[in-house]
Design a protein around this motif. Structure first.
Motif, short mmCIF file in Angstrom:
data_model
loop_
_atom_site.label_atom_id
_atom_site.label_comp_id
_atom_site.label_asym_id
_atom_site.label_seq_id
_atom_site.Cartn_x
_atom_site.Cartn_y
_atom_site.Cartn_z
N ASN A 127 -76.53 -5.23 173.46
CA ASN A 127 -75.71 -5.48 174.72
C ASN A 127 -76.43 -6.60 175.47
N GLY A 128 -75.83 -6.93 176.65
CA GLY A 128 -76.22 -8.08 177.39
C GLY A 128 -77.06 -7.66 178.61
N ASP A 129 -77.68 -6.54 178.59
CA ASP A 129 -78.53 -5.88 179.60
C ASP A 129 -79.53 -6.65 179.86
N ASP A 130 -79.68 -7.20 181.18
CA ASP A 130 -81.08 -8.01 181.58
C ASP A 130 -82.34 -7.23 181.29
N ILE A 155 -82.92 -7.60 177.51
CA ILE A 155 -83.37 -8.87 177.00
C ILE A 155 -84.71 -9.07 177.42
N TYR A 192 -85.93 -16.02 175.24
CA TYR A 192 -84.69 -16.26 175.77
C TYR A 192 -83.60 -17.42 175.17
N ILE A 221 -81.83 -16.37 172.25
CA ILE A 221 -80.85 -15.06 172.41
C ILE A 221 -79.32 -15.57 172.22
N ARG A 222 -78.48 -15.03 171.59
CA ARG A 222 -77.05 -15.32 171.55
C ARG A 222 -76.37 -13.95 171.86
N ILE A 223 -75.52 -14.13 172.82
CA ILE A 223 -74.46 -12.75 172.90
C ILE A 223 -73.37 -12.95 172.26
N ASP A 224 -73.18 -12.11 171.41
CA ASP A 224 -71.90 -12.06 170.46
C ASP A 224 -71.10 -10.90 170.56
N ILE A 234 -71.98 -6.54 170.56
CA ILE A 234 -72.29 -5.86 171.58
C ILE A 234 -71.33 -4.84 171.76
#
Length: 88
Positions: free
Chosen positions: A27-30, A33, A77, A80-83, A87
């Motif tokens: 997931n894209g949670d800061d 990450i 960072y 990192i790729r948000i797919d 997710i």
């Protein structure tokens, strides 16, 4: 006897060479990450400590890795790729 730890630029390059090409977090949670970047720093720091003589003493507050920590995390960072297919 282990070789001495390389200078900052070479150390950073060698540490980033230990990273995978890309990361696909679930997931894209800061916070997740950031935790991933910290985990990778400590993982690779451990590898460098096995390979090199860091001249660190138990209880030292300063580490030779402090100088490359921020740049290393930025390298994580950047990979990192948000797919949306990964997710949840």
């Amino acid at each position: 006897m282990k070789p001495q730890l390389p200078e900052e630029d070479l150390l950073l390059r060698e540490m980033t060479d230990c990273l995978p090409a890309l990361y696909f977090p679930e997931n894209g949670d800061d916070d997740l990450i950031h935790a991933l970047a910290r985990k990778e720093f400590f993982r690779v720091q451990g590898l460098m400590r096995l390979k090199y003589d860091t001249e660190e003493e138990p209880g030292d507050s300063d580490s030779p890795f402090d100088a490359v920590e921020d740049e290393f995390e930025q390298a994580v960072y950047a990979r990192i790729r948000i797919d949306p297919h990964v997710i949840q």
